[in-house]
Scaffold this motif. Structure first.
Motif, PDB file in Angstrom:
ATOM      1  N   TRP A 135      40.908  46.284  40.347  1.00 25.09           N
ATOM      2  CA  TRP A 135      40.070  46.710  40.981  1.00 25.09           C
ATOM      3  C   TRP A 135      40.985  47.566  41.984  1.00 25.09           C
ATOM      4  O   TRP A 135      42.022  47.292  42.216  1.00 25.09           O
ATOM      5  CB  TRP A 135      39.484  45.690  41.387  1.00 25.09           C
ATOM      6  N   ARG A 147      32.772  44.335  46.721  1.00 20.66           N
ATOM      7  CA  ARG A 147      33.022  43.525  45.901  1.00 20.66           C
ATOM      8  C   ARG A 147      32.198  42.146  46.268  1.00 20.66           C
ATOM      9  O   ARG A 147      32.722  40.887  45.952  1.00 20.66           O
ATOM     10  CB  ARG A 147      34.136  43.113  47.889  1.00 20.66           C
ATOM     11  N   LEU A 203      30.889  41.503  43.250  1.00 16.99           N
ATOM     12  CA  LEU A 203      31.950  40.736  42.301  1.00 16.99           C
ATOM     13  C   LEU A 203      32.442  39.549  42.421  1.00 16.99           C
ATOM     14  O   LEU A 203      31.894  38.456  41.332  1.00 16.99           O
ATOM     15  CB  LEU A 203      33.293  41.592  41.941  1.00 16.99           C
ATOM     16  N   LEU A 204      32.290  39.186  43.608  1.00 18.12           N
ATOM     17  CA  LEU A 204      32.464  37.478  43.990  1.00 18.12           C
ATOM     18  C   LEU A 204      31.218  36.534  43.627  1.00 18.12           C
ATOM     19  O   LEU A 204      31.192  35.851  43.273  1.00 18.12           O
ATOM     20  CB  LEU A 204      32.875  37.609  45.783  1.00 18.12           C
ATOM     21  N   ALA A 236      31.078  36.595  39.949  1.00 17.29           N
ATOM     22  CA  ALA A 236      32.578  35.623  38.968  1.00 17.29           C
ATOM     23  C   ALA A 236      31.345  34.396  37.864  1.00 17.29           C
ATOM     24  O   ALA A 236      32.483  34.948  36.934  1.00 17.29           O
ATOM     25  CB  ALA A 236      33.649  34.933  40.232  1.00 17.29           C
ATOM     26  N   TYR A 269      36.766  38.114  35.030  1.00 19.12           N
ATOM     27  CA  TYR A 269      38.011  38.627  35.822  1.00 19.12           C
ATOM     28  C   TYR A 269      37.735  37.319  36.472  1.00 19.12           C
ATOM     29  O   TYR A 269      36.795  36.551  36.380  1.00 19.12           O
ATOM     30  CB  TYR A 269      37.362  39.636  36.611  1.00 19.12           C
ATOM     31  N   GLU A 270      39.065  36.780  37.330  1.00 23.02           N
ATOM     32  CA  GLU A 270      38.806  35.742  38.533  1.00 23.02           C
ATOM     33  C   GLU A 270      38.402  36.467  39.348  1.00 23.02           C
ATOM     34  O   GLU A 270      38.796  37.635  40.210  1.00 23.02           O
ATOM     35  CB  GLU A 270      40.118  35.126  38.094  1.00 23.02           C
ATOM     36  N   PRO A 271      37.756  35.416  40.637  1.00 22.72           N
ATOM     37  CA  PRO A 271      37.914  35.728  42.079  1.00 22.72           C
ATOM     38  C   PRO A 271      38.653  35.362  42.676  1.00 22.72           C
ATOM     39  O   PRO A 271      38.064  36.359  43.958  1.00 22.72           O
ATOM     40  CB  PRO A 271      36.325  34.723  42.188  1.00 22.72           C
ATOM     41  N   LEU A 285      40.767  38.805  43.494  1.00 19.84           N
ATOM     42  CA  LEU A 285      39.699  39.921  43.130  1.00 19.84           C
ATOM     43  C   LEU A 285      41.062  40.726  42.719  1.00 19.84           C
ATOM     44  O   LEU A 285      40.814  41.920  43.629  1.00 19.84           O
ATOM     45  CB  LEU A 285      38.839  39.950  43.906  1.00 19.84           C
ATOM     46  N   LYS A 286      41.951  41.069  41.373  1.00 16.58           N
ATOM     47  CA  LYS A 286      42.709  42.247  41.608  1.00 16.58           C
ATOM     48  C   LYS A 286      42.584  42.129  40.490  1.00 16.58           C
ATOM     49  O   LYS A 286      42.218  43.964  39.796  1.00 16.58           O
ATOM     50  CB  LYS A 286      44.053  41.286  41.542  1.00 16.58           C
ATOM     51  N   TYR A 305      32.310  50.603  40.912  1.00 16.46           N
ATOM     52  CA  TYR A 305      33.283  50.060  41.410  1.00 16.46           C
ATOM     53  C   TYR A 305      34.685  50.199  41.056  1.00 16.46           C
ATOM     54  O   TYR A 305      34.702  51.445  39.958  1.00 16.46           O
ATOM     55  CB  TYR A 305      33.873  48.163  40.444  1.00 16.46           C
TER      56      TYR A 305
END
Length: 115
Positions: free
Chosen positions: A15, A23, A26-27, A30, A48-50, A53-54, A90
């Motif tokens: 990201w 952001r 996305l969170l 998640a 993705y992992e929250p 958030l990378k 995004y």
């Protein structure tokens, strides 16, 4: 039209330059994009992992001419990922793909165990 092969492609990226709105979205979403959501499909599957958030990955099924090879399948999937991520608003960078040709993949069958 030549012989068609089916490829599974994982496109990975980072990201980058996410707006506060992106952001937060996305969170909030998640849970829908965790390990359980990982599947290969034509339209792509984002995971993705929250925290943090990378990084993210997108999984695609690409059907294309066998003569064009895995490199073309990777380019097609990366193009689909770029389009989808831009449409969602995004920011991202560093897309890289890993391609598996399902038509040439060797399957190792284990012999039945001896009783």
């Amino acid at each position: 039209m030549g012989e068609q092969h089916t490829y599974r492609v994982i496109v990975r990226g980072t990201w980058d330059g996410l707006s506060e709105e992106a952001r937060e979205r996305l969170l909030a979403e998640a849970a829908e994009h965790g390990m359980a959501s990982m599947r290969f499909c034509e339209e792509g599957s984002l995971s993705y992992e929250p925290a943090p958030l990378k990084h993210f990955s997108m999984r695609y099924v690409v059907v294309s001419d066998a003569a064009d090879g895995e490199e073309m399948a990777g380019a097609i999937a990366e193009d689909r990922a770029e389009t989808a991520l831009r449409e969602l608003g995004y920011g991202f960078r560093g897309l890289k793909s890993t391609v598996t040709d399902l038509d040439t993949m060797k399957i190792n069958f284990k012999p039945a165990s001896r009783r």
